[in-house]
Scaffold this motif. Sequence first.
Motif, PDB file in Angstrom:
ATOM      1  N   GLU A  36       0.828  -1.207   0.000  1.00 34.35           N
ATOM      2  CA  GLU A  36       0.000   0.000   0.000  1.00 34.35           C
ATOM      3  C   GLU A  36       0.862   1.257   0.000  1.00 34.35           C
ATOM      4  O   GLU A  36       0.611   2.196  -0.772  1.00 34.35           O
ATOM      5  N   LYS A  39       2.658   1.716  -3.336  1.00 34.20           N
ATOM      6  CA  LYS A  39       1.771   2.273  -4.362  1.00 34.20           C
ATOM      7  C   LYS A  39       1.584   3.772  -4.162  1.00 34.20           C
ATOM      8  O   LYS A  39       1.562   4.539  -5.137  1.00 34.20           O
ATOM      9  N   LYS A  40       1.459   4.194  -2.912  1.00 38.29           N
ATOM     10  CA  LYS A  40       1.327   5.621  -2.621  1.00 38.29           C
ATOM     11  C   LYS A  40       2.594   6.364  -3.024  1.00 38.29           C
ATOM     12  O   LYS A  40       2.534   7.484  -3.553  1.00 38.29           O
TER      13      LYS A  40
END
Length: 340
Positions: A36, A39-40
């Motif tokens: 996560e 991806k950020k």
Amino acid sequence: MEREHIQKNQPKPQEVLPVNTKAKDTFFKTVYASEERQKKLAAFLLGIEGKEIVVSNVRPVLFGNRENDLAFVTNAVFYVMAENQATVCPNVPYRLLEYITSGLRSTVDSEKLLYSRKRVCFPVPKLYMLQTGLESRAEKLPEKVQYDTRLSDSYLAVGEQYKSALTEPDLEAVVHVYDFRMTMKETLEYIESGIQPERFALYQGDMLDYALTANGITYIQRAAKKEKQNQYVMPDNVFSVADYIELLVKRDIFVDLLTDKEVCDMTMAQFSRDDILLYQGREEGREEGREEGREEGKKIGAIRTYQRLGIPPETARQYIMEEFGTNAEEADELLRTYWI
């Protein structure tokens, strides 16, 4: 059409060597261990939605047992390689060039790369550096948080006698730097009041949170030493690194990580170890230098101390340049001569 066909048939990126289980984990790696957050990060750096992430860290031969901090391929197109640096090092472009070369080689079949009559295609390399650390004066800070540094900055200057020659370099590496260094005054103000430097306003997110965590821990540790002529004033609201970590959680920074005891212990050990090695190495080096009775002896003593403490040559090189004001060439020569 041929290029599209080649890209579709390329194997997925893989590591050059198996994961190094003995490599020392860092808080930076821990922050970006989750898909996560990766991806950020891809969204922030590249401005795209990172739909697919493949972790692709490498350990080039030149760096021995050291693995790069963070590397992943996103959407099978971009190869993102990022490093965290706590001391300023002008040779970062070359380091990342070594890393990305090893990484790109891992994405293709080596035999096809060397001997195939068809073009071998690579993911697009993108190189980044997160700079943290404390400075005594604002003049030492860069004008902008984001700037680029290039391998060509380190090439020898070309004299007038070569102006007619083909002097443009044929090899370049561009590193996009996000520089979150802070002055001691800024760090103290953030710890006591939560006020961030105005230049950080555009960069809210994990990278900035990491910098605030790292810079604050370093500040607290140095303030706690209570050395003579210590420039670090202990904040009014915290008295230890543990207090500071609790403060960060209250400010909603890395709550998922800093409430985990194992992660907290690793984080505190990482920063204290790095700071202690730097300080201890300098002091022991000075003492050994006094026995030598000359400036050269101080440098020899420092180098041998760094060696005993297990500091990597690359890090020792940075310490030598910072402590003794030598340039990169002089530091390399000292290490070649005295690193046993």
